[in-house]
Design a protein around this motif. Structure first.
Motif, mmCIF file in Angstrom:
data_model
loop_
_atom_site.group_PDB
_atom_site.id
_atom_site.type_symbol
_atom_site.label_atom_id
_atom_site.label_comp_id
_atom_site.label_asym_id
_atom_site.label_seq_id
_atom_site.Cartn_x
_atom_site.Cartn_y
_atom_site.Cartn_z
ATOM 1 N N LYS A 190 0.808 -1.222 0.000
ATOM 2 C CA LYS A 190 0.000 0.000 0.000
ATOM 3 C C LYS A 190 0.843 1.276 0.000
ATOM 4 N N LYS A 191 2.120 1.188 0.349
ATOM 5 C CA LYS A 191 2.938 2.401 0.461
ATOM 6 C C LYS A 191 3.153 3.095 -0.889
ATOM 7 N N PRO A 192 3.513 2.377 -1.953
ATOM 8 C CA PRO A 192 3.694 3.066 -3.240
ATOM 9 C C PRO A 192 2.405 3.752 -3.693
ATOM 10 N N TYR A 193 2.570 4.896 -4.375
ATOM 11 C CA TYR A 193 1.383 5.615 -4.849
ATOM 12 C C TYR A 193 0.862 4.995 -6.142
ATOM 13 N N LEU A 194 1.730 4.886 -7.121
ATOM 14 C CA LEU A 194 1.373 4.215 -8.373
ATOM 15 C C LEU A 194 2.237 2.986 -8.538
ATOM 16 N N MET A 195 1.688 1.972 -9.185
ATOM 17 C CA MET A 195 2.499 0.894 -9.721
ATOM 18 C C MET A 195 2.275 0.861 -11.219
ATOM 19 N N HIS A 196 3.379 0.751 -11.964
ATOM 20 C CA HIS A 196 3.315 0.787 -13.427
ATOM 21 C C HIS A 196 3.817 -0.529 -13.994
ATOM 22 N N ALA A 197 3.175 -0.967 -15.049
ATOM 23 C CA ALA A 197 3.628 -2.173 -15.741
ATOM 24 C C ALA A 197 5.011 -1.956 -16.341
ATOM 25 N N ASN A 198 5.707 -3.047 -16.564
ATOM 26 C CA ASN A 198 6.960 -3.028 -17.314
ATOM 27 C C ASN A 198 6.585 -2.930 -18.792
ATOM 28 N N ALA A 199 6.646 -1.722 -19.343
ATOM 29 C CA ALA A 199 6.027 -1.447 -20.646
ATOM 30 C C ALA A 199 7.056 -1.322 -21.760
ATOM 31 N N PRO B 268 6.788 6.672 -2.819
ATOM 32 C CA PRO B 268 7.395 6.445 -4.141
ATOM 33 C C PRO B 268 6.456 5.686 -5.067
ATOM 34 N N ASN B 269 6.827 5.612 -6.337
ATOM 35 C CA ASN B 269 6.143 4.791 -7.322
ATOM 36 C C ASN B 269 6.942 3.509 -7.535
ATOM 37 N N VAL B 270 6.338 2.545 -8.238
ATOM 38 C CA VAL B 270 6.992 1.244 -8.448
ATOM 39 C C VAL B 270 6.757 0.767 -9.879
ATOM 40 N N ILE B 271 7.794 0.242 -10.501
ATOM 41 C CA ILE B 271 7.660 -0.527 -11.740
ATOM 42 C C ILE B 271 7.542 -1.994 -11.364
ATOM 43 N N ILE B 272 6.455 -2.650 -11.804
ATOM 44 C CA ILE B 272 6.290 -4.092 -11.570
ATOM 45 C C ILE B 272 7.120 -4.806 -12.630
ATOM 46 N N GLY B 273 8.267 -5.297 -12.229
ATOM 47 C CA GLY B 273 9.257 -5.748 -13.194
ATOM 48 C C GLY B 273 8.878 -6.956 -14.018
ATOM 49 N N ASP B 274 8.005 -7.834 -13.512
ATOM 50 C CA ASP B 274 7.685 -9.073 -14.222
ATOM 51 C C ASP B 274 6.317 -9.064 -14.882
ATOM 52 N N PHE B 275 5.619 -7.944 -14.852
ATOM 53 C CA PHE B 275 4.336 -7.827 -15.557
ATOM 54 C C PHE B 275 4.534 -6.893 -16.743
ATOM 55 N N THR B 276 4.439 -7.443 -17.944
ATOM 56 C CA THR B 276 4.825 -6.721 -19.156
ATOM 57 C C THR B 276 3.618 -6.419 -20.038
ATOM 58 N N ILE B 277 3.604 -5.195 -20.545
ATOM 59 C CA ILE B 277 2.611 -4.792 -21.553
ATOM 60 C C ILE B 277 3.353 -4.039 -22.664
ATOM 61 N N ALA B 278 2.671 -3.762 -23.733
ATOM 62 C CA ALA B 278 3.233 -2.923 -24.791
ATOM 63 C C ALA B 278 2.298 -1.749 -25.034
ATOM 64 N N HIS B 279 2.853 -0.558 -24.939
ATOM 65 C CA HIS B 279 2.109 0.658 -25.255
ATOM 66 C C HIS B 279 2.551 1.101 -26.640
ATOM 67 N N ILE C 197 -1.365 1.570 -15.312
ATOM 68 C CA ILE C 197 -1.043 1.807 -13.904
ATOM 69 C C ILE C 197 -2.065 1.137 -12.992
ATOM 70 N N PHE C 198 -1.597 0.782 -11.792
ATOM 71 C CA PHE C 198 -2.451 0.208 -10.755
ATOM 72 C C PHE C 198 -2.580 1.224 -9.622
ATOM 73 N N MET C 199 -3.830 1.555 -9.273
ATOM 74 C CA MET C 199 -4.114 2.525 -8.224
ATOM 75 C C MET C 199 -4.910 1.862 -7.110
ATOM 76 N N LEU C 200 -4.802 2.433 -5.922
ATOM 77 C CA LEU C 200 -5.551 1.925 -4.774
ATOM 78 C C LEU C 200 -6.904 2.615 -4.669
ATOM 79 N N GLY C 201 -7.926 1.827 -4.389
ATOM 80 C CA GLY C 201 -9.230 2.428 -4.150
ATOM 81 C C GLY C 201 -9.207 3.426 -3.011
ATOM 82 N N LYS C 202 -8.338 3.215 -2.037
ATOM 83 C CA LYS C 202 -8.290 4.117 -0.886
ATOM 84 C C LYS C 202 -7.784 5.512 -1.254
#
Length: 618
Positions: free
Chosen positions: A123-132, A242-253, A210-215
């Motif tokens: 819950k500490k990170p504000y955003l989590m972003h895919a490995n894009a 801080p924000n976080v890159i989820i290193g093992d979840f990959t997408i293509a933008h 990006i992954f956001m918290l409902g809270k």
């Protein structure tokens, strides 16, 4: 969404994600700009909901339908992102929301559920972003891992903003081509693109997936125009998250606006069309798979409002002074009302003699290089050469690839004095502006204000207005001695958070060894290098290395130089004892001393116990 060409590639992945339960519900957010797309997503959402009853939803369709054919109303609606962010109010504290751009051309469906669960557990990170694929920050990390090996993606997008993939869209096209070729050859190639670690950072990021918290929905629902900046910079900085890159979840933008002409020419979508058809044809059976979930707790470390920070200077940092007057080049902020919401913009001025207000520059005095405004995306823009006198002002380094053509010659004359000439227009020289004598008579206030401005001026014969360019020199005062030091910083946050659209946050050194950390008012994190990661030491309970959260720099840890009695950051790192219960402290194991900040702002190790304000939560 939703543009038809994009949805033809995206929706099959959504279908597969719903099929294996990687996502509970899917929402079509109607932000279409033409009638055919508007009707298409109504059709697609109905078809998917028939297939997965009660799990597929359509939002903003009726509202969009009423204005879709009215060019003026549609133009007004498309200026803002508030439609999406107000939608977040419907969620609750137990929800995780993933925002997925409609030009997401690949989703690793098999690790999507694990990414949601990882977000929920941290819950500490504000955003989590895919490995894009095609994202400046993740391209840099992939380059470090050897996945991409071009020179351009080895450059970190300064502040996380735009970056080399904007300036060199052909490089992004090569990344797309490599990725789709690998994946078409073997679906298991996705493992090649995983980073193998989750990366915490305090920079801006392009929010493609990006992954956001409902809270966090109440604050997020207030966002209108600057959603990328607000979500990844302004809001997390206010909360020290801080924000976080989820290193093992990959997408293509697929593409950003500046890249589109090149991508259309090179037909980068074709590889993704083929990949989508291959993976979602029914011949491939998807299943939910795990990802790496290691993520250390982060914290600020403070005493009485003074925070441990890495000094905000580099080895090549200087402040610049006019030796004739003793006045420093400083930053002045102006209110820019051209933005949808009023925003601050910074200009360079020859200000006053207060060294605390001096602007910090990063300068290579040995060769022709850009002069960067420290801790920012901005550099000193060089003149076009078309005029005898041109204003000197900061500009974004990656915008129109200014960093490639703004090199400046640094000519020393001794005694720390230098003449500054643009490499491409060497007849110009940086000077302090001079007002005509009559201006001081007719309007002295304006004349004095104008003389604070900086100019590029051609070398001329004596006489107004360019004669000062013949021999004008600046004094460069080095700050490199403080590089890597740990200081006690005091962060000054705006009393009215929403007064301007960007951010007024600054910081100052409690010991007054450094000029204030008052970099240009940009759309990035304003104050960084003060959030620390607690890295557990293997087989040693309650013992940690304390690492700076700074993905744009080499790994830097907190340690102590005993013979200098000095705290610094660098490679390696000392061992500290920390127990996550009150009273909280950091004990340097080698010396048995405790970290403290004195009343006068000195960072010290002391033999007696010292309590710190820390909150190392995940």
């Amino acid at each position: 969404m939703g543009r038809e060409a994009n949805l033809n590639i995206l929706i099959p992945y959504i279908d597969s994600a719903l099929k294996i339960g990687a996502v509970d519900n899917y929402w079509f957010i109607d932000m279409t700009r033409k009638r055919s797309d508007h009707e298409l997503i109504k059709k697609l959402s109905a078809e998917l909901n028939d297939k997965y009853p009660g799990r597929v939803h359509l939002y903003n369709s009726e509202e969009r339908g009423r204005i879709i054919d009215d060019k003026d109303k549609l133009a007004e609606a498309t200026k803002s992102w508030e439609t999406f962010y107000k939608f977040l109010r419907r969620f609750n504290d137990n929800d995780i929301i993933a925002k997925c751009d409609d030009d997401t051309y690949y989703i690793d469906v098999e690790t999507l559920k694990a990414a949601y669960e990882f977000r929920w557990e941290n819950k500490k990170p504000y955003l989590m972003h895919a490995n894009a694929i095609n994202n400046g920050l993740t391209a840099y990390q992939m380059n470090k891992k050897g996945i991409f090996n071009d020179n351009e993606s080895s450059l970190y997008p300064l502040g996380g903003l735009t970056g080399p993939l904007f300036s060199h869209p052909e490089i992004a096209c090569k990344h797309h081509d490599q990725f789709t070729r690998d994946m078409l050859a073997n679906h298991d190639s996705i493992n090649k693109y995983k980073l193998g670690k989750n990366i915490q950072f305090c920079n801006r990021v392009s929010i493609n997936f990006i992954f956001m918290l409902g809270k966090d929905r109440d604050e997020l629902s207030k966002i209108t125009y600057q959603d990328e900046y607000d979500t990844s910079c302004k809001y997390p900085q206010r909360e020290n998250r801080p924000n976080v890159i989820i290193g093992d979840f990959t997408i293509a933008h697929h593409t950003y606006g500046p890249q589109e002409p090149v991508m259309e020419k090179l037909q980068t979508h074709v590889g993704y069309e083929k990949l989508c058809e291959k993976l979602n044809s029914g011949d491939v059976e998807f299943e939910n798979k795990p990802i790496g979930t290691q993520l250390n707790a982060t914290t600020t470390i403070a005493v009485g409002g003074k925070m441990l920070m890495r000094a905000w200077v580099e080895k090549n940092s200087y402040i610049i002074k006019d030796p004739e007057t003793g006045r420093y080049i400083q930053l002045a902020n102006e209110l820019n009302t051209n933005e949808p919401n009023p925003a601050l913009r910074s200009i360079l001025v020859r200000g006053d003699k207060n060294v605390q207000k001096a602007c910090i520059f990063n300068i290579d005095t040995k060769k022709n290089e850009c002069i960067f405004l420290n801790n920012s995306t901005a550099l000193l823009r060089t003149p076009t050469g078309s005029h005898q006198i041109e204003a000197a002002f900061p500009t974004a380094s990656f915008h129109q690839a200014h960093y490639l053509n703004s090199q400046i010659m640094i000519k020393p004359s001794g005694d720390g004095k230098y003449a500054l000439h643009p490499e491409k227009n060497p007849e110009h020289r940086l000077i302090a502006a001079t007002a005509h004598p009559n201006a001081h008579k007719n309007n002295p206030e304006d004349a004095t204000e104008n003389e604070k401005r900086l100019q590029w001026s051609k070398k001329t014969e004596p006489g107004f207005p360019g004669d000062r360019a013949i021999d004008f020199e600046w004094e460069l005062e080095p700050l490199g001695i403080h590089a890597g030091s740990v200081v006690a910083g005091v962060i000054k946050r705006p009393s009215n958070f929403n007064y301007v659209a960007n951010d007024e946050t600054t910081a100052w050194d409690a010991a007054r060894k450094l000029p204030d950390n008052n970099c240009p008012r940009e759309w990035i994190w304003m104050v960084k290098d003060y959030i620390w990661e607690m890295v557990p030491v293997h087989n040693k309970e309650n013992v940690y290395k304390v690492k700076l959260v700074a993905d744009d720099k080499p790994d830097m840890y907190l340690f102590y130089i005993e013979d200098q009695e000095k705290m610094i950051t660098g490679a390696g790192g000392a061992h500290f004892e920390f127990i996550d219960k009150s009273p909280k402290y950091l004990k340097h194991l080698k010396t048995g001393k405790y970290v403290n900040i004195t009343d006068d702002g000195q960072v010290v190790l002391q033999p007696n116990f010292a309590e710190l304000a820390m909150c190392p939560l995940k």
